[in-house]
Design a protein around this motif. Structure first.
Motif, PDB file in Angstrom:
ATOM      1  N   GLU A  97     -44.104  66.146   8.578  1.00 25.23           N
ATOM      2  CA  GLU A  97     -44.150  67.266   7.650  1.00 25.23           C
ATOM      3  C   GLU A  97     -42.754  67.833   7.403  1.00 25.23           C
ATOM      4  O   GLU A  97     -42.400  68.174   6.264  1.00 25.23           O
ATOM      5  N   LYS A 153     -40.680  68.119   3.891  1.00 22.63           N
ATOM      6  CA  LYS A 153     -40.100  69.373   3.399  1.00 22.63           C
ATOM      7  C   LYS A 153     -38.636  69.188   3.024  1.00 22.63           C
ATOM      8  O   LYS A 153     -38.163  69.728   2.011  1.00 22.63           O
ATOM      9  N   GLY A 188     -38.127  67.907  -0.265  1.00 20.09           N
ATOM     10  CA  GLY A 188     -38.522  68.793  -1.351  1.00 20.09           C
ATOM     11  C   GLY A 188     -39.998  68.811  -1.665  1.00 20.09           C
ATOM     12  O   GLY A 188     -40.413  69.321  -2.714  1.00 20.09           O
ATOM     13  N   CYS A 189     -40.830  68.308  -0.769  1.00 18.08           N
ATOM     14  CA  CYS A 189     -42.271  68.284  -1.008  1.00 18.08           C
ATOM     15  C   CYS A 189     -42.870  69.662  -0.713  1.00 18.08           C
ATOM     16  O   CYS A 189     -42.518  70.306   0.286  1.00 18.08           O
ATOM     17  N   SER A 190     -43.760  70.121  -1.563  1.00 14.83           N
ATOM     18  CA  SER A 190     -44.405  71.421  -1.346  1.00 14.83           C
ATOM     19  C   SER A 190     -45.453  71.316  -0.247  1.00 14.83           C
ATOM     20  O   SER A 190     -45.806  70.221   0.198  1.00 14.83           O
ATOM     21  N   GLN A 191     -45.970  72.475   0.191  1.00 16.74           N
ATOM     22  CA  GLN A 191     -46.977  72.479   1.253  1.00 16.74           C
ATOM     23  C   GLN A 191     -48.252  71.768   0.807  1.00 16.74           C
ATOM     24  O   GLN A 191     -48.860  71.007   1.571  1.00 16.74           O
ATOM     25  N   ILE A 192     -48.646  71.997  -0.439  1.00 16.94           N
ATOM     26  CA  ILE A 192     -49.827  71.304  -0.979  1.00 16.94           C
ATOM     27  C   ILE A 192     -49.572  69.807  -1.047  1.00 16.94           C
ATOM     28  O   ILE A 192     -50.432  68.981  -0.718  1.00 16.94           O
ATOM     29  N   GLY A 193     -48.353  69.447  -1.478  1.00 14.44           N
ATOM     30  CA  GLY A 193     -47.997  68.031  -1.553  1.00 14.44           C
ATOM     31  C   GLY A 193     -47.993  67.381  -0.187  1.00 14.44           C
ATOM     32  O   GLY A 193     -48.425  66.233  -0.034  1.00 14.44           O
TER      33      GLY A 193
END
Length: 283
Positions: free
Chosen positions: A176, A180, A183-188
């Motif tokens: 995780e 992050k 640049g991945c969002s929490q939903i992603g």
């Protein structure tokens, strides 16, 4: 080496015998679905109860009871209703319960432990005790005799949330954190990282929900009063109470109702065992 081989043979033989013993009811049901009433009761006290009848003893073929059962009542409609009801709960339940379990496992928010305790405490509440107020709510919303009324009240499941939470506690945080950084969002992160790597717990919850709701009787009986909305369990009850009772046809209908459970467990059992093995270790 010989001793090890002997031990394996003994183990496999023992497990095979135990498996056959547990399969006796299913075998008897399947074999009885090929017989008429006279043959069923005649063979009940002997080993012939587990053996199919001879071709010369069968009138109309081995599957004549199945044909007559489908002609007598709309079994196919009942099966389709049960599949829509059960699969709807599974699809929406996996989404909602997995997200709730992930939030409880990863996010820090006020009274998180308290809310987890409340969720687990709901497991001790008998479902029958809330059916009346739940029915009143569904009736006021105009959901009686609709798939919405059948499905929506059972999307959230405390046991499923707990299983997801326990599984996600063991999930590597490094994956995780790497997402992050990219640049991945929490939903992603949840849908692109967590979900694809969590097949065992998703399969476990899917099997539990399927078995629980495929066998539901009281709630569909209350909400689905229209004949076109009956599920398979309600249909079987009406089928058995509609004289004359033909036990060969009853066994055929029960066999048809059992097939979906056998199929889903056969295809997902490997993930089911893995999912149970990965839950329950952390607080």
């Amino acid at each position: 080496m010989k001793q090890t081989l002997t031990q394996k043979i003994i183990l496999y033989v023992t497990l095979s015998i135990i498996t056959v013993i547990f399969l006796f009811p299913l075998i008897w049901m399947l074999v009885s679905s090929m017989k008429n009433e006279f043959q069923i009761f005649r063979d009940m006290t002997s080993l012939k109860a587990f053996l199919p009848p001879l071709p010369s003893e069968v009138e109309g073929g081995y599957f004549h009871n199945y044909v007559e059962a489908f002609q007598r009542v709309d079994l196919m409609r009942y099966i389709v209703n049960s599949l829509i009801y059960t699969i709807g709960i599974i699809i929406f339940g996996l989404i909602v319960n997995s997200m709730a379990g992930y939030a409880l496992a990863r996010f820090k928010f006020p009274l998180a432990g308290f809310w987890l305790g409340v969720i687990i405490a709901t497991l001790i509440i008998p479902p029958e005790s809330i059916f009346l107020p739940l029915y009143v709510l569904v009736y006021d919303l105009g959901w009686v005799n609709t798939y919405t009324g059948l499905i929506v009240p059972f999307i959230a499941n405390a046991f499923a949330i707990f299983l997801f939470r326990q599984f996600f506690l063991d999930f590597p945080r490094e994956l995780e954190e790497a997402a992050k950084i990219d640049g991945c969002s929490q939903i992603g992160i949840f849908f692109r990282i967590i979900v694809p790597l969590s097949k065992p717990v998703f399969a476990t919850v899917a099997i539990v929900l399927f078995i629980n709701h495929w066998n539901d009787f009281l709630w569909p009986l209350v909400v689905a009063s229209d004949e076109s909305m009956r599920t398979i369990q309600i249909g079987l009850q009406y089928f058995m109470n509609d004289p004359p009772i033909r036990w060969g046809q009853v066994m055929a209908a029960l066999t048809v109702a059992t097939i979906p459970m056998l199929i889903i467990f056969t295809f997902l059992q490997r993930y089911y065992v893995q999912g149970l093995a990965h839950t329950g270790s952390k607080n």
